[in-house]
Design a protein around this motif. Structure first.
Motif, mmCIF file in Angstrom:
data_model
loop_
_atom_site.group_PDB
_atom_site.id
_atom_site.type_symbol
_atom_site.label_atom_id
_atom_site.label_comp_id
_atom_site.label_asym_id
_atom_site.label_seq_id
_atom_site.Cartn_x
_atom_site.Cartn_y
_atom_site.Cartn_z
ATOM 1 N N ILE A 1 1.254 6.085 -4.296
ATOM 2 C CA ILE A 1 1.566 4.746 -4.325
ATOM 3 C C ILE A 1 1.920 3.824 -4.740
ATOM 4 O O ILE A 1 2.475 3.042 -4.487
ATOM 5 C CB ILE A 1 0.160 3.798 -2.567
ATOM 6 C CG1 ILE A 1 0.076 4.599 -2.155
ATOM 7 C CG2 ILE A 1 -0.017 2.647 -2.886
ATOM 8 C CD1 ILE A 1 -1.083 4.744 -0.918
ATOM 9 N N CYS B 1 5.423 4.197 -6.444
ATOM 10 C CA CYS B 1 6.227 3.010 -5.718
ATOM 11 C C CYS B 1 6.233 1.657 -5.823
ATOM 12 O O CYS B 1 7.133 1.341 -5.939
ATOM 13 C CB CYS B 1 5.747 2.829 -4.483
ATOM 14 S SG CYS B 1 6.226 4.486 -3.086
ATOM 15 N N LYS C 1 5.451 2.636 0.329
ATOM 16 C CA LYS C 1 4.423 2.496 0.633
ATOM 17 C C LYS C 1 3.523 2.080 1.271
ATOM 18 O O LYS C 1 2.377 2.754 1.791
ATOM 19 C CB LYS C 1 4.010 1.590 -0.550
ATOM 20 C CG LYS C 1 3.055 0.834 -1.178
ATOM 21 C CD LYS C 1 3.373 -0.048 -1.934
ATOM 22 C CE LYS C 1 1.544 -0.841 -2.770
ATOM 23 N NZ LYS C 1 2.247 -2.163 -3.090
ATOM 24 N N GLU C 2 4.118 1.175 2.430
ATOM 25 C CA GLU C 2 3.235 0.900 3.561
ATOM 26 C C GLU C 2 3.065 2.352 4.738
ATOM 27 O O GLU C 2 2.020 2.206 4.784
ATOM 28 C CB GLU C 2 3.849 0.392 4.193
ATOM 29 C CG GLU C 2 4.246 -1.309 3.601
ATOM 30 C CD GLU C 2 5.138 -2.246 4.791
ATOM 31 O OE1 GLU C 2 5.191 -1.517 5.531
ATOM 32 O OE2 GLU C 2 5.528 -3.036 4.097
ATOM 33 N N THR D 1 0.200 4.494 2.804
ATOM 34 C CA THR D 1 -1.193 3.708 2.676
ATOM 35 C C THR D 1 -1.017 4.268 3.925
ATOM 36 O O THR D 1 -3.209 4.313 4.644
ATOM 37 C CB THR D 1 -0.883 2.271 2.591
ATOM 38 O OG1 THR D 1 -0.353 2.352 0.465
ATOM 39 C CG2 THR D 1 -2.215 1.612 2.499
#
Length: 77
Positions: A14, A17, A62-63, A66
């Motif tokens: 994350i 990114c 990244k989303e 997460t």
């Protein structure tokens, strides 16, 4: 990392990114400045789309990571 269920490595990705996104933006800015010094405006739109696509892709990655780590999505079958 996903296949090995290495959540620590996924978490590290994350922040990776974020670093990549910032570096892509910096490269885009430098490339754009150089482009307009040495070229006419025509043609830049192709690079603009490519950089935009790369940045957007890393934002989505990244989303997704997460969401996976927070339990909002379950990808394993």
């Amino acid at each position: 990392a996903y296949d090995n269920d290495d959540r620590d490595m996924l978490g590290a990705m994350i922040s990776e990114c974020d670093i990549i996104i910032e570096k892509l933006k910096a490269v885009k800015t430098a490339h754009k400045k150089s482009w307009f010094v040495y070229n006419k405006a025509f043609g830049w739109e192709v690079h603009d789309i490519r950089y935009g696509g790369l940045i957007s892709r890393f934002e989505t990655v990244k989303e997704r990571i997460t969401d996976y780590l927070s339990g909002n999505i379950h990808l394993r079958f």
